[in-house]
Write a protein that holds these residues in place. Sequence first.
Motif, PDB file in Angstrom:
ATOM      1  N   GLY A  87      -0.610  17.121  43.057  1.00 52.17           N
ATOM      2  CA  GLY A  87       0.019  17.348  41.759  1.00 52.17           C
ATOM      3  C   GLY A  87       0.387  16.073  41.031  1.00 52.17           C
ATOM      4  N   SER A  88       1.133  16.243  39.954  1.00 52.45           N
ATOM      5  CA  SER A  88       1.387  15.168  38.991  1.00 52.45           C
ATOM      6  C   SER A  88       2.092  13.962  39.587  1.00 52.45           C
ATOM      7  N   GLN A  89       3.074  14.193  40.474  1.00 50.17           N
ATOM      8  CA  GLN A  89       3.836  13.072  41.019  1.00 50.17           C
ATOM      9  C   GLN A  89       2.936  12.141  41.821  1.00 50.17           C
ATOM     10  N   SER A  90       2.109  12.703  42.692  1.00 50.64           N
ATOM     11  CA  SER A  90       1.257  11.861  43.533  1.00 50.64           C
ATOM     12  C   SER A  90       0.077  11.281  42.768  1.00 50.64           C
ATOM     13  N   GLU A  91      -0.312  11.941  41.662  1.00 55.44           N
ATOM     14  CA  GLU A  91      -1.407  11.422  40.847  1.00 55.44           C
ATOM     15  C   GLU A  91      -0.940  10.334  39.886  1.00 55.44           C
ATOM     16  N   GLY A  92       0.366  10.285  39.642  1.00 60.48           N
ATOM     17  CA  GLY A  92       0.878   9.349  38.651  1.00 60.48           C
ATOM     18  C   GLY A  92       0.710   9.851  37.236  1.00 60.48           C
ATOM     19  N   THR A  93       0.438  11.154  37.084  1.00 57.38           N
ATOM     20  CA  THR A  93       0.145  11.697  35.751  1.00 57.38           C
ATOM     21  C   THR A  93       1.347  12.455  35.199  1.00 57.38           C
ATOM     22  N   THR A  94       2.497  11.808  35.222  1.00 61.93           N
ATOM     23  CA  THR A  94       3.684  12.440  34.671  1.00 61.93           C
ATOM     24  C   THR A  94       4.583  11.383  34.064  1.00 61.93           C
ATOM     25  N   ILE A  95       5.553  11.838  33.298  1.00 57.36           N
ATOM     26  CA  ILE A  95       6.592  10.975  32.745  1.00 57.36           C
ATOM     27  C   ILE A  95       7.923  11.686  32.992  1.00 57.36           C
ATOM     28  N   PRO A  96       9.045  10.994  32.922  1.00 54.63           N
ATOM     29  CA  PRO A  96      10.326  11.631  33.278  1.00 54.63           C
ATOM     30  C   PRO A  96      10.610  12.931  32.538  1.00 54.63           C
ATOM     31  N   GLY A  97      10.311  12.982  31.238  1.00 51.73           N
ATOM     32  CA  GLY A  97      10.652  14.154  30.449  1.00 51.73           C
ATOM     33  C   GLY A  97       9.893  15.409  30.819  1.00 51.73           C
ATOM     34  N   LEU A  98       8.775  15.274  31.527  1.00 48.10           N
ATOM     35  CA  LEU A  98       8.019  16.449  31.945  1.00 48.10           C
ATOM     36  C   LEU A  98       8.687  17.173  33.108  1.00 48.10           C
ATOM     37  N   ASN A  99       9.603  16.484  33.802  1.00 43.42           N
ATOM     38  CA  ASN A  99      10.324  17.094  34.935  1.00 43.42           C
ATOM     39  C   ASN A  99       9.362  17.763  35.910  1.00 43.42           C
ATOM     40  N   SER A 100       8.326  17.053  36.277  1.00 40.33           N
ATOM     41  CA  SER A 100       7.295  17.625  37.148  1.00 40.33           C
ATOM     42  C   SER A 100       7.847  17.923  38.536  1.00 40.33           C
ATOM     43  N   ASP A 101       7.420  19.060  39.089  1.00 38.62           N
ATOM     44  CA  ASP A 101       7.809  19.416  40.447  1.00 38.62           C
ATOM     45  C   ASP A 101       7.161  18.463  41.449  1.00 38.62           C
ATOM     46  N   VAL A 102       7.720  18.436  42.644  1.00 37.00           N
ATOM     47  CA  VAL A 102       7.106  17.729  43.758  1.00 37.00           C
ATOM     48  C   VAL A 102       6.301  18.756  44.546  1.00 37.00           C
ATOM     49  N   ASP A 103       4.998  18.546  44.640  1.00 43.19           N
ATOM     50  CA  ASP A 103       4.113  19.484  45.340  1.00 43.19           C
ATOM     51  C   ASP A 103       3.770  18.923  46.711  1.00 43.19           C
ATOM     52  N   VAL A 104       4.050  19.711  47.743  1.00 41.50           N
ATOM     53  CA  VAL A 104       3.732  19.274  49.096  1.00 41.50           C
ATOM     54  C   VAL A 104       2.981  20.392  49.808  1.00 41.50           C
ATOM     55  N   LEU A 105       1.923  20.014  50.510  1.00 42.62           N
ATOM     56  CA  LEU A 105       1.141  20.953  51.303  1.00 42.62           C
ATOM     57  C   LEU A 105       1.243  20.553  52.764  1.00 42.62           C
ATOM     58  N   LEU A 106       1.620  21.509  53.616  1.00 35.78           N
ATOM     59  CA  LEU A 106       1.751  21.272  55.043  1.00 35.78           C
ATOM     60  C   LEU A 106       0.536  21.880  55.726  1.00 35.78           C
ATOM     61  N   SER A 107      -0.343  21.034  56.223  1.00 36.18           N
ATOM     62  CA  SER A 107      -1.573  21.491  56.860  1.00 36.18           C
ATOM     63  C   SER A 107      -1.317  21.733  58.344  1.00 36.18           C
ATOM     64  N   GLN A 108      -1.490  22.983  58.790  1.00 36.84           N
ATOM     65  CA  GLN A 108      -1.219  23.376  60.174  1.00 36.84           C
ATOM     66  C   GLN A 108      -2.471  23.127  61.011  1.00 36.84           C
ATOM     67  N   ASN A 109      -2.478  22.037  61.758  1.00 35.39           N
ATOM     68  CA  ASN A 109      -3.698  21.604  62.443  1.00 35.39           C
ATOM     69  C   ASN A 109      -3.988  22.355  63.735  1.00 35.39           C
ATOM     70  N   ALA A 110      -3.052  23.169  64.204  1.00 32.83           N
ATOM     71  CA  ALA A 110      -3.239  23.853  65.487  1.00 32.83           C
ATOM     72  C   ALA A 110      -4.125  25.094  65.360  1.00 32.83           C
ATOM     73  N   VAL A 111      -4.672  25.345  64.174  1.00 28.82           N
ATOM     74  CA  VAL A 111      -5.511  26.519  63.937  1.00 28.82           C
ATOM     75  C   VAL A 111      -6.941  26.063  63.659  1.00 28.82           C
ATOM     76  N   ASN A 112      -7.912  26.744  64.269  1.00 28.18           N
ATOM     77  CA  ASN A 112      -9.324  26.447  64.031  1.00 28.18           C
ATOM     78  C   ASN A 112      -9.898  27.502  63.089  1.00 28.18           C
ATOM     79  N   ILE A 113     -10.246  27.078  61.871  1.00 28.82           N
ATOM     80  CA  ILE A 113     -10.831  27.989  60.889  1.00 28.82           C
ATOM     81  C   ILE A 113     -12.349  27.969  61.062  1.00 28.82           C
ATOM     82  N   MET A 114     -12.919  29.134  61.323  1.00 29.98           N
ATOM     83  CA  MET A 114     -14.359  29.276  61.558  1.00 29.98           C
ATOM     84  C   MET A 114     -15.047  29.787  60.291  1.00 29.98           C
ATOM     85  N   THR A 115     -16.141  29.131  59.919  1.00 30.16           N
ATOM     86  CA  THR A 115     -16.983  29.668  58.841  1.00 30.16           C
ATOM     87  C   THR A 115     -18.158  30.451  59.425  1.00 30.16           C
ATOM     88  N   HIS A 116     -18.525  30.130  60.683  1.00 28.87           N
ATOM     89  CA  HIS A 116     -19.571  30.854  61.428  1.00 28.87           C
ATOM     90  C   HIS A 116     -19.081  31.033  62.860  1.00 28.87           C
TER      91      HIS A 116
END
Length: 739
Positions: A87-116
């Motif tokens: 999101g905006s905070q980590s991209e540097g694409t915000t200014i103070p007046g936009l009051n951008s949220d802090v977006d955080v994604l927690l990737s759970q590595n203990a799971v194996n996602i299968m496509t096949h």
Amino acid sequence: MEEERDAIDRSVNGLQDMPTLPLETAAMNMIPEYFQALSIRLSNVLDNIGAGTSTVMERRETYLQRECMATITDLLKGNDLNYFHFGSQSEGTTIPGLNSDVDVLLSQNAVNIMTHWRDWECGMNNLLMLHGDIPFPQQYLLQNIRRLSAEPVITIIDDRAVRKDSGQILFSSERWKQESEQIFSERGEITKNGPSVSYAPNWDMVRALPVCKPLPEIQRWIDRCIGRHWPPAQLLEAAQVAPCFLVPSGHPDSDYKREEWRVSPNLIERMLMFSFNMTQIKCYIVLKLIKQTLFRKMVGDFVTSFQCKTLMFFAIERTHPSLWKEHNLMFLLVQCLQVLRKWLQIGRIPHYIIEGVNLFDGKVSLVQQRRLLQYVDFLIKNNLQDLFYIDIDQLGNRLQASGKRRIGRPRYGEHGPVCFPQRISLLLKFECLERFIVSLKSVINQKLSSNTTVQQGITYKLRTVFEFSKNVKLTTVPLDFINHLYALHNSVQLSRCLRQGNPAFHELIRRYKYSLSTDIASSRLKLASTLYCFGHLHAAMKVLEDVEKRYHSKVKAVCGYELKTGDRDPKVFANMISDKGNNVFSEPPFAFCVTFVRQEAHCAPFILWYDMHRNMTEAEVAQRNYLQKQWMDNAEVDAFPFFYYLQYLTYGGLGKREKQLHAMRMLESYLCDSKNQINLYHNATSLHLLGHCFEIEGNYRGAFYYYGESLRYWDTNNAANWHVQRVQRVQRVQRLIRS
């Protein structure tokens, strides 16, 4: 209806094959004469309000450090997670007046996602992606697969699983979010927004599952982009191996929306954002300003930043690179709005990476689309004159002021526009240090409550961080952890030395030099405290003199646990900048609170031992919230009050009575001055130090007064209750002696 849908699909496909805009020399004929001058003015204003190159890069670096910090924290706590700030905070694409949220994604590595089926791994929590009967692109179901054999699970043994009508056992996205709610519930009030379940205000927190196998929708996008001027070839190569994420979010029109997961190529999108030049970044920020102010008046909050980002992706891909120059900014904004107008006419915003997705679905109604279309058409025809009415960070006023030749001293900002980015820089550092303190102490508190000895636990964590530092680009973050953990290890050893009379004291003191750089004051104050407790008063005084030289008036206290209203106010950081606008300090102007865990007790003045046992009953402990549980068994005090208190004790021990009384007066003056309240996080403990000074002086009325003031902050879980009882006992003994 099918004919109408086919027509829309043909229009969208036509958009994807749009030719690039003409070269800059040809395009210049279409630009109004004043657009170039206005573009330069707009670009300069954006520089001044926090969208300049240095601020953008500092935001990115700060949030990359923060995600590294959070990942190390969970590694040290035994959790297999990766943190990502998007999101905006980590991209540097915000200014103070936009009051951008802090977006955080927690990737759970203990799971194996299968496509096949060939992706199955023995011993892992395996989940197979299913898409067969789902009519919506980007949406998947996850089928539970056995850990020890490549076969579907046929019975429900997991609270997060549900049975489909066909009999398949699915991993439910809705129940995954319910689990997130349970995990986070003790940390604060829960707010839910789409896939986000958050306990912190202005934070979007998403627990997601990583997909590390190639996905056909990503490969189709890569194939489509090959040979174009943007995205660059190196980015497409990186996109082939970048994991995507499954976030718990179903399509609003789906029969399986409580079970569905949405594919989200966040890392690829972040790479695309990081490839923007400064003109593209500013164009995106202005689009968000238009969205936040002008569009909001037309359709409310239904237009999203992600839709603006998608607009930028398509615009950059189809616009000749030579046009993305500062003096073309206004023209480029018009081009972006023309693409948006086309999308509003056909009623669809295509996802840039995943085909077939309409970003209007569930966001903007047909009535709102028509209303927005009329306004976008008006904006284009009037050459974006409504930019002058944007009030966020006074953009419109600044644009008008910058067009005047003689405007005198700028009215916006007490220190002028030049200092605005410096204030943002200091705020970013402050928030990053604050998060670091929380992360570090959560690791230490976990170890203090474990069965292993503190020194064994810290040694193990030091090795873990050291190994991590070999595999990460941001080595400064693990080094910060190492410095602080080593300082604690050393201090615990010193405390044991004092208790046991161990002669290794001098060697341990020499080791302090490796941890003095943790911040401007706290590590040196712990050294001075240790020296005082060991009876080396002259050495303690030398250290305190060094602290006094470093602790200038611009230093900001950083806590991480106690919340202080207004400590993020821009004026606080403006006041940290000198009158000449120069905030180049020899070292970061921040001071951590001084913390002593119970295992360091012999390195702390005796008065602080009470804070390590501040509760009087178990009922008081039960009243503590999540944050209070993290620090209330420690002694924590703000650096500057502790400095004056140590001066008082040390000068008293050296027999320098005048200097001792001066230190006491300075402590009282500092605590009673309302201007210093913004830097006082542990008011109660600081008042205990002052009360103890009065107690040493034999002024029990003064001691009672300040212990009573402390109880106004906390009436329970407060060491002042012990201090009051102790002073009352002393007074009773004195009365008995006199009688």
